[in-house]
Motif scaffolding. Sequence first.
Motif, PDB file in Angstrom:
ATOM      1  N   HIS A 332       0.830  -1.202   0.000  1.00 27.84           N
ATOM      2  CA  HIS A 332       0.000   0.000   0.000  1.00 27.84           C
ATOM      3  C   HIS A 332       0.870   1.260   0.000  1.00 27.84           C
ATOM      4  O   HIS A 332       0.641   2.191  -0.778  1.00 27.84           O
ATOM      5  N   ASN A 333       1.879   1.287   0.840  1.00 25.09           N
ATOM      6  CA  ASN A 333       2.716   2.481   0.974  1.00 25.09           C
ATOM      7  C   ASN A 333       3.497   2.785  -0.300  1.00 25.09           C
ATOM      8  O   ASN A 333       3.604   3.942  -0.718  1.00 25.09           O
ATOM      9  N   VAL A 334       4.076   1.751  -0.908  1.00 21.79           N
ATOM     10  CA  VAL A 334       4.893   1.964  -2.097  1.00 21.79           C
ATOM     11  C   VAL A 334       4.030   2.460  -3.258  1.00 21.79           C
ATOM     12  O   VAL A 334       4.406   3.399  -3.976  1.00 21.79           O
ATOM     13  N   ILE A 335       2.873   1.841  -3.447  1.00 22.61           N
ATOM     14  CA  ILE A 335       1.983   2.290  -4.524  1.00 22.61           C
ATOM     15  C   ILE A 335       1.499   3.709  -4.258  1.00 22.61           C
ATOM     16  O   ILE A 335       1.415   4.538  -5.179  1.00 22.61           O
ATOM     17  N   ASP A 336       1.203   3.999  -3.001  1.00 20.30           N
ATOM     18  CA  ASP A 336       0.748   5.344  -2.643  1.00 20.30           C
ATOM     19  C   ASP A 336       1.806   6.390  -3.007  1.00 20.30           C
ATOM     20  O   ASP A 336       1.487   7.452  -3.556  1.00 20.30           O
ATOM     21  N   ARG A 337       3.077   6.106  -2.729  1.00 21.41           N
ATOM     22  CA  ARG A 337       4.147   7.053  -3.055  1.00 21.41           C
ATOM     23  C   ARG A 337       4.309   7.189  -4.571  1.00 21.41           C
ATOM     24  O   ARG A 337       4.559   8.287  -5.081  1.00 21.41           O
ATOM     25  N   ALA A 338       4.167   6.072  -5.280  1.00 16.25           N
ATOM     26  CA  ALA A 338       4.282   6.144  -6.738  1.00 16.25           C
ATOM     27  C   ALA A 338       3.180   7.020  -7.321  1.00 16.25           C
ATOM     28  O   ALA A 338       3.424   7.822  -8.231  1.00 16.25           O
ATOM     29  N   ILE A 339       1.970   6.892  -6.794  1.00 18.69           N
ATOM     30  CA  ILE A 339       0.869   7.747  -7.240  1.00 18.69           C
ATOM     31  C   ILE A 339       1.188   9.212  -6.951  1.00 18.69           C
ATOM     32  O   ILE A 339       0.948  10.097  -7.780  1.00 18.69           O
ATOM     33  N   GLN A 340       1.758   9.481  -5.796  1.00 21.44           N
ATOM     34  CA  GLN A 340       2.110  10.851  -5.435  1.00 21.44           C
ATOM     35  C   GLN A 340       3.133  11.433  -6.414  1.00 21.44           C
ATOM     36  O   GLN A 340       3.037  12.602  -6.813  1.00 21.44           O
ATOM     37  N   TYR A 342       3.522  10.548  -9.541  1.00 23.51           N
ATOM     38  CA  TYR A 342       2.871  10.749 -10.835  1.00 23.51           C
ATOM     39  C   TYR A 342       1.884  11.915 -10.808  1.00 23.51           C
ATOM     40  O   TYR A 342       1.490  12.416 -11.862  1.00 23.51           O
ATOM     41  N   GLY A 343       1.479  12.329  -9.631  1.00 25.65           N
ATOM     42  CA  GLY A 343       0.540  13.436  -9.545  1.00 25.65           C
ATOM     43  C   GLY A 343      -0.809  13.052 -10.120  1.00 25.65           C
ATOM     44  O   GLY A 343      -1.303  11.943  -9.903  1.00 25.65           O
ATOM     45  N   ALA A 344      -1.414  13.966 -10.886  1.00 30.46           N
ATOM     46  CA  ALA A 344      -2.754  13.732 -11.415  1.00 30.46           C
ATOM     47  C   ALA A 344      -2.830  12.466 -12.255  1.00 30.46           C
ATOM     48  O   ALA A 344      -3.830  11.729 -12.198  1.00 30.46           O
ATOM     49  N   MET A 345      -1.778  12.189 -13.029  1.00 34.67           N
ATOM     50  CA  MET A 345      -1.800  10.985 -13.865  1.00 34.67           C
ATOM     51  C   MET A 345      -1.943   9.727 -13.024  1.00 34.67           C
ATOM     52  O   MET A 345      -2.558   8.738 -13.446  1.00 34.67           O
ATOM     53  N   GLY A 346      -1.380   9.729 -11.818  1.00 38.44           N
ATOM     54  CA  GLY A 346      -1.457   8.556 -10.962  1.00 38.44           C
ATOM     55  C   GLY A 346      -2.859   8.215 -10.511  1.00 38.44           C
ATOM     56  O   GLY A 346      -3.118   7.099 -10.068  1.00 38.44           O
ATOM     57  N   LEU A 347      -3.770   9.177 -10.627  1.00 40.75           N
ATOM     58  CA  LEU A 347      -5.160   8.961 -10.234  1.00 40.75           C
ATOM     59  C   LEU A 347      -6.009   8.422 -11.373  1.00 40.75           C
ATOM     60  O   LEU A 347      -7.174   8.093 -11.174  1.00 40.75           O
ATOM     61  N   THR A 348      -5.435   8.331 -12.557  1.00 48.17           N
ATOM     62  CA  THR A 348      -6.170   7.899 -13.744  1.00 48.17           C
ATOM     63  C   THR A 348      -5.815   6.466 -14.107  1.00 48.17           C
ATOM     64  O   THR A 348      -4.935   5.853 -13.507  1.00 48.17           O
ATOM     65  N   GLY A 349      -6.476   5.992 -15.151  1.00 42.69           N
ATOM     66  CA  GLY A 349      -6.158   4.668 -15.670  1.00 42.69           C
ATOM     67  C   GLY A 349      -5.025   4.666 -16.666  1.00 42.69           C
ATOM     68  O   GLY A 349      -4.766   3.636 -17.313  1.00 42.69           O
ATOM     69  N   ASP A 350      -4.318   5.781 -16.797  1.00 46.77           N
ATOM     70  CA  ASP A 350      -3.198   5.850 -17.737  1.00 46.77           C
ATOM     71  C   ASP A 350      -1.977   5.067 -17.262  1.00 46.77           C
ATOM     72  O   ASP A 350      -1.058   4.827 -18.045  1.00 46.77           O
ATOM     73  N   THR A 351      -1.938   4.739 -15.995  1.00 49.12           N
ATOM     74  CA  THR A 351      -0.911   3.845 -15.460  1.00 49.12           C
ATOM     75  C   THR A 351      -1.630   2.715 -14.730  1.00 49.12           C
ATOM     76  O   THR A 351      -2.823   2.841 -14.418  1.00 49.12           O
ATOM     77  N   LEU A 353      -1.310   2.006 -11.740  1.00 47.57           N
ATOM     78  CA  LEU A 353      -1.266   2.282 -10.305  1.00 47.57           C
ATOM     79  C   LEU A 353      -2.643   2.404  -9.666  1.00 47.57           C
ATOM     80  O   LEU A 353      -2.820   2.055  -8.492  1.00 47.57           O
ATOM     81  N   ASP A 354      -3.641   2.910 -10.404  1.00 48.65           N
ATOM     82  CA  ASP A 354      -4.948   3.106  -9.769  1.00 48.65           C
ATOM     83  C   ASP A 354      -5.570   1.774  -9.376  1.00 48.65           C
ATOM     84  O   ASP A 354      -6.113   1.624  -8.277  1.00 48.65           O
ATOM     85  N   ARG A 355      -5.490   0.769 -10.248  1.00 46.30           N
ATOM     86  CA  ARG A 355      -6.013  -0.559  -9.909  1.00 46.30           C
ATOM     87  C   ARG A 355      -5.147  -1.227  -8.842  1.00 46.30           C
ATOM     88  O   ARG A 355      -5.658  -1.878  -7.924  1.00 46.30           O
ATOM     89  N   MET A 356      -3.843  -1.070  -8.964  1.00 46.21           N
ATOM     90  CA  MET A 356      -2.949  -1.659  -7.986  1.00 46.21           C
ATOM     91  C   MET A 356      -3.245  -1.113  -6.594  1.00 46.21           C
ATOM     92  O   MET A 356      -3.218  -1.860  -5.599  1.00 46.21           O
ATOM     93  N   TYR A 357      -3.528   0.167  -6.504  1.00 48.34           N
ATOM     94  CA  TYR A 357      -3.794   0.805  -5.210  1.00 48.34           C
ATOM     95  C   TYR A 357      -5.040   0.222  -4.555  1.00 48.34           C
ATOM     96  O   TYR A 357      -5.055  -0.065  -3.350  1.00 48.34           O
ATOM     97  N   ARG A 358      -6.077   0.040  -5.348  1.00 47.06           N
ATOM     98  CA  ARG A 358      -7.318  -0.494  -4.780  1.00 47.06           C
ATOM     99  C   ARG A 358      -7.155  -1.947  -4.342  1.00 47.06           C
ATOM    100  O   ARG A 358      -7.650  -2.362  -3.289  1.00 47.06           O
ATOM    101  N   HIS A 359      -6.453  -2.725  -5.153  1.00 51.65           N
ATOM    102  CA  HIS A 359      -6.173  -4.112  -4.741  1.00 51.65           C
ATOM    103  C   HIS A 359      -5.322  -4.139  -3.469  1.00 51.65           C
ATOM    104  O   HIS A 359      -5.535  -4.981  -2.582  1.00 51.65           O
ATOM    105  N   ALA A 360      -4.376  -3.225  -3.367  1.00 50.32           N
ATOM    106  CA  ALA A 360      -3.480  -3.210  -2.206  1.00 50.32           C
ATOM    107  C   ALA A 360      -4.253  -2.925  -0.923  1.00 50.32           C
ATOM    108  O   ALA A 360      -3.973  -3.521   0.123  1.00 50.32           O
ATOM    109  N   ARG A 361      -5.204  -2.027  -0.991  1.00 54.11           N
ATOM    110  CA  ARG A 361      -5.978  -1.710   0.228  1.00 54.11           C
ATOM    111  C   ARG A 361      -6.742  -2.923   0.725  1.00 54.11           C
ATOM    112  O   ARG A 361      -6.860  -3.157   1.933  1.00 54.11           O
ATOM    113  N   ALA A 362      -7.248  -3.702  -0.204  1.00 49.28           N
ATOM    114  CA  ALA A 362      -7.992  -4.901   0.197  1.00 49.28           C
ATOM    115  C   ALA A 362      -7.094  -5.921   0.875  1.00 49.28           C
ATOM    116  O   ALA A 362      -7.552  -6.723   1.697  1.00 49.28           O
TER     117      ALA A 362
END
Length: 396
Positions: A332-340, A342-351, A353-362
């Motif tokens: 969770h922490n590593v993906i969260d930092r990677a999203i940070q 990437y900025g706005a792009m990290g919140l989209t499906g362009d990488t 990371l967005d799916r990885m983040y949700r799976h990580a929380r679970a």
Amino acid sequence: MSFAVPDSVRPIRDAVHTFMTERVEPAEAVLHEGGPAAAEALGELQREAKKEGLWALGHPRELGGGGLPFLDYVYVNEVQGRSEFGQLALGTFTLQDSLMLGEHASPEQRERYLEPLVRGDIWPSFAMTEPAVSSSDPTQLRTSAVLDGDEWVINGHKWFTTGASRAAYTTVMCRTEQDAPPHLAFSMILVPTDTPGYTIVRDTPVLGLDGAHCEVRYEDVRVPAANLLGPRGQGFVIAQKRLGPGRIFHCMRWLGQAQRAFDLMCRRLHERTAFGEPLARKQLMRQHVFDSYTEIQAARLLTLHAAQAVDAGSDARVEIGAIKVVGARTLHNVIDRAIQVYGAMGLTGDTPLDRMYRHARAGRIYDGPDEVHVDSVGRRVLGVYAAGGNWEFGLR
């Protein structure tokens, strides 16, 4: 034990890494869409994996698998975990069920389920969690099975039965002994998913992702008495044997996801500029790299240590409980930092990371919430001191 990948494992691990990065990861966009195109793409990946000798590597050879020893497969699982589709493409999504059937199934059950399972001809599912009961205390499970002549009659309500919508059968943990102690009151019963009374209520979305986590009702479901898996009242024993190594596999796959997020983050830091220089030259960005490096390395060493303990014959309750918590938090922490980064792009499906983040929380809830494992590890370590001993790290 060296925590570097052994030379004997390196060739097969490298082959799996190449398969993941050159074939599975590029196919993710199609696989995420679902439908006929996704089914065809997955089928092609599976055919390629079989052709190249990469299919079901962790399954025992006598069951039709690749026969990799436990520790060797742990190293391979690390790179297989780079994509959520790695298990499906390489035929290892059936491993826990195959090992469970391999140890406890009758000859008839092996022929009907185990052999086609290893080939990938059918899908399994496993039903333990219930919506009305805290999963941290499975002795409260309410689904019951009563023997009526030569049939089990099952009634109950399960959810998070992953893959039930595609599975040929579900292994159902249910109460069969009314007067036995809680941990001897439950049994495992194999239920074909086309049995009357077996009803899939819905595919439960998880943080917006549809992952075939099914809610299922059992209403007077009748199956032959011979569908009992293992001895009566041994459901908890069978479940523990399934979940222990399974948590190690989870944690190694999480390390593959963390590695992928780390790679994405570090490359982005070199590619992106702000205020006249690459992000890689910003001290706060380097903090993300430092924190991620140390957490991944610590989680990896803890996980390999737990795998070594299991391979040596220990139940490794402390080691497995610890890695389940640390592994999920690290991911969770590593993906969260990677999203940070990437900025706005990290919140989209362009990488990815967005799916990885949700799976990580679970991951902090699946296979037991963090709080249960933290409490169990603390209790067991303190128990050693209560008995007059001590926890000597260099000797464990």
